[in-house]
Design an enzyme around this catalytic site. Structure first.
Site, PDB file in Angstrom:
ATOM      1  N   LYS A   1       0.085 -39.246  -8.783  1.00  0.00           N
ATOM      2  CA  LYS A   1      -0.355 -38.286  -7.780  1.00  0.00           C
ATOM      3  C   LYS A   1      -1.768 -37.889  -8.154  1.00  0.00           C
ATOM      4  O   LYS A   1      -2.010 -37.299  -9.209  1.00  0.00           O
ATOM      5  CB  LYS A   1       0.559 -37.059  -7.766  1.00  0.00           C
ATOM      6  CG  LYS A   1       0.115 -36.050  -6.716  1.00  0.00           C
ATOM      7  CD  LYS A   1       0.834 -34.727  -6.827  1.00  0.00           C
ATOM      8  CE  LYS A   1      -0.051 -33.642  -6.242  1.00  0.00           C
ATOM      9  NZ  LYS A   1       0.451 -32.297  -6.540  1.00  0.00           N
TER      10      LYS A   1
ATOM     11  N   GLY B   1       0.133 -23.168  -4.710  1.00  0.00           N
ATOM     12  CA  GLY B   1       0.689 -21.932  -5.244  1.00  0.00           C
ATOM     13  C   GLY B   1       0.567 -20.724  -4.326  1.00  0.00           C
ATOM     14  O   GLY B   1       0.999 -19.637  -4.675  1.00  0.00           O
TER      15      GLY B   1
ATOM     16  N   ALA C   1       1.871 -28.887  -1.405  1.00  0.00           N
ATOM     17  CA  ALA C   1       1.207 -27.619  -1.727  1.00  0.00           C
ATOM     18  C   ALA C   1       1.239 -26.624  -0.577  1.00  0.00           C
ATOM     19  O   ALA C   1       1.136 -26.988   0.591  1.00  0.00           O
ATOM     20  CB  ALA C   1      -0.232 -27.816  -2.169  1.00  0.00           C
ATOM     21  N   GLY C   2       1.404 -25.376  -0.934  1.00  0.00           N
ATOM     22  CA  GLY C   2       1.324 -24.279   0.016  1.00  0.00           C
ATOM     23  C   GLY C   2       2.655 -23.854   0.605  1.00  0.00           C
ATOM     24  O   GLY C   2       2.739 -22.861   1.322  1.00  0.00           O
TER      25      GLY C   2
ATOM     26  N   ASN D   1       6.588 -26.684  -5.779  1.00  0.00           N
ATOM     27  CA  ASN D   1       6.912 -26.293  -7.151  1.00  0.00           C
ATOM     28  C   ASN D   1       7.107 -24.785  -7.251  1.00  0.00           C
ATOM     29  O   ASN D   1       8.205 -24.285  -7.444  1.00  0.00           O
ATOM     30  CB  ASN D   1       5.784 -26.767  -8.078  1.00  0.00           C
ATOM     31  CG  ASN D   1       6.107 -26.545  -9.553  1.00  0.00           C
ATOM     32  OD1 ASN D   1       6.999 -25.792  -9.917  1.00  0.00           O
ATOM     33  ND2 ASN D   1       5.382 -27.194 -10.427  1.00  0.00           N
TER      34      ASN D   1
END
Lengths: 253, 326
Positions: A93, A154, A181-182, A203
């Site tokens: 990635k 995040g 993400a987000g 995550n």
């Protein structure tokens, strides 16, 4: 389901391995999430994190090492080399960060690094913005998966630009697309899957929840719901009300 | 001949030794060094006795068994400062404070005025804080040396060499016990000590930042300990530029006076931890292992010492953290 560099994944969820209260809770969260892929950062545990790496191997998921925290092409390429050696995989990635406050990708560095890594035989998963032109460049240099952001890493803000993500889907019907993400809530993940995305990578939303294991389960359900909804071909929205029960013939009293 | 031998004179071993001594047991203590010092990872600790704050990322047991730590340390060392602790964030990261509050208990939400009443030097740029008034802190090094002194006063010195195999062995060697203890891993931590005489902060301050949670523990006389990174690796001899940058920029964001501070010490070591980041009292191969204290050495050692003493002296099975691999 589309394949990711020839690999068919059992589930459309990819989960990160950072920020959990403990490795034991991380393992339980993976179990509950039914995730098929675990992303893992190389930058800060390169030579000593043997125990943690062994833990990751017990998760029974495919590992996708990342170049998180790299700000230059050279750093990202070096980190990718290390990852290939440590995890014995050509998957990477690719993150080339351009701005430290928003952690948004550096589009120029990203294309350069992707070109180098694709030429070297890596299977590159580029973390990108939803910019169409950038996406085309990445495909041109050999990327066969695209990972546009929903919002900054995040932030938990969800899909900031659904229009852009939808266009990307229309322009690249054959390329596996992952919102990376987000994502803050299961509904964000479901929304992305309803747009026809092939997978979700997240995550913080799980790791930093009060109960990461329960939240992982919630995401598993949401991803499945969104995917099933997309496959079921949703109705088109319309402006006028259309009653689901006919009114003609109703008794009027 | 003494019937109980303790190996390892870090925080776990010293607490177990003191607890057994105070119950009148006959003990000997072994370590490869004659005094507590930098060879133990507890030497590098922050020394916060903060069970409620730790709940943000730790299991409920850490709060329950950490609650007995403050009185224990006070009783055995007399160096505990019961000033509570503060948790802050920048105005931009206010949601981080909301998240911290949601995960914890036993705090009071303070406004800017109340913050400056508690810590006048933080007045101005800190708008909101959580105050955990029931928490405390200590200087780990003074505390460890005090525990060694207590033993000395009873004629017990830290011996080098091997304990007699006839004695009951309590193994408190931390990460060194990976040779015989399964499931243990290392979590690296890096810290700094700064001297900043122009700044007066009297209680531990946690500065939450989404990327780098930092804590500052006052050591008195303008000296502050800054900690600590948490890295999944057992390679513990390398302090990186990145970690130092992160620690220092967080300190500077907390108070600009830190820009003029003197860096008087840097430290790096590795915490022993099990997969769930909870400690263990494990019976295995005729030994009792007390290990895996992770970042809770000072917070949980008193409870572990109590339960270990009950196990050894009264054959009373510990109510938590216990594993029998006999």
């Amino acid at each position: 389901m589309k394949t990711f560099y020839g690999v068919e994944l059992d589930s459309a969820l990819m989960l990160g391995t950072a920020l959990y209260p403990s490795p034991a809770i991380m393992a339980q969260a993976f179990d509950a999430s039914k995730a098929s892929v675990a992303t893992v950062s190389l930058r800060r545990e390169n030579s000593g994190g043997q125990a943690f790496r062994e833990w990751l191997q017990t998760l029974n998921v495919r590992l996708l090492p990342n170049t998180a925290g790299c700000y230059s092409v050279k750093e990202a390429v070096t980190t990718a080399h290390m990852a290939r050696e440590l995890f014995d995989t050509t998957w990477i990635k690719l993150e080339v960060i351009g701005q430290s406050d928003t952690l948004q990708p550096d589009p120029f560095g990203l294309v350069d690094a992707a070109r180098i890594l694709c030429e070297e035989g890596f299977d590159v998963f580029p973390y990108t913005t939803e910019d169409l032109v950038l996406a085309e460049r990445l495909v041109e240099v050999g990327c066969r998966v695209l990972m546009p952001w929903g919002a900054p890493i995040g932030s938990g803000l969800g899909l900031n630009n659904p229009y852009g993500l939808r266009s990307l889907r229309h322009y690249f019907p054959d390329i596996p697309l992952v919102v990376d993400a987000g994502i803050g809530l299961p509904s964000h993940a479901a929304q992305a899957m309803e747009l026809g995305y092939d997978a979700i990578l997240l995550n913080t939303a799980v790791a930093k929840a009060g109960d990461p294991v329960a939240m992982a389960r919630a995401f598993a359900l949401a991803v499945e719901a969104g995917q099933t909804a997309y496959q079921a071909s949703p109705m088109e929205p319309r402006d006028m009300a259309s009653p689901s029960t006919p009114v003609i013939g109703k008794a009027w009293l | 001949m003494s019937d109980i031998s303790i190996i390892g004179a870090g925080v776990a071993g010293l607490c177990v030794a003191n607890e057994l001594l105070s119950r009148g047991a006959s003990i000997r203590l072994y370590d490869h060094q004659p005094l507590p010092g930098p060879h133990a990872c507890s030497w590098w600790a922050g020394g916060m006795l903060a069970p409620f704050c730790e709940r943000e990322s730790a299991e409920e047991e850490v709060v329950r068994f950490g609650s007995e730590a403050i009185d224990w340390w006070d009783q055995h060392t007399g160096v505990v400062q019961r000033n509570g602790s503060l948790v802050l964030s920048t105005t931009r990261d206010r949601n981080e404070l909301v998240r911290f509050a949601k995960r914890t208990s036993d705090y009071e939400l303070l406004d800017a005025q109340q913050v400056s009443a508690l810590e006048p030097d933080l007045s101005g740029h800190i708008r909101q804080a959580l105050h955990f008034s029931g928490e405390a802190h200590l200087d780990p090094r003074t505390a460890l040396l005090k525990l060694a002194e207590n033993l000395n006063a009873a004629g017990i010195v830290i011996e080098q060499g091997e304990p007699s195999s006839n004695s009951k062995i309590i193994d408190c060697r931390g990460l060194a016990a990976t040779d015989t203890l399964s499931g243990l891993r290392g979590v690296k931590g890096e810290m700094l000590v700064l001297r900043c005489p122009e700044l007066t902060i009297t209680r531990p301050v946690r500065f939450i930042h989404p990327r780098m949670p930092l804590y500052i523990v006052p050591r008195g006389e303008g000296v502050y300990m800054l900690g600590a990174t948490m890295l999944e690796t057992s390679e513990g001899n390398r302090l990186t530029v990145r970690s130092v940058l992160e620690l220092l920029s967080a300190a500077y964001a907390l108070h600009p006076a830190f820009a003029e501070a003197e860096i008087i010490e840097t430290g790096v070591d590795v915490r022993p931890a099990f997969a769930d980041n909870l400690p263990r009292i494990r019976q295995h191969n005729g030994r009792i292992y007390v290990n895996g204290l992770y970042r809770h050495g000072y917070l949980l050692s008193p409870a572990l010492a109590r339960m270990t003493a009950d196990l050894v002296l009264n054959n009373h099975i510990p109510e938590a953290f216990y594993e029998d691999f006999l």
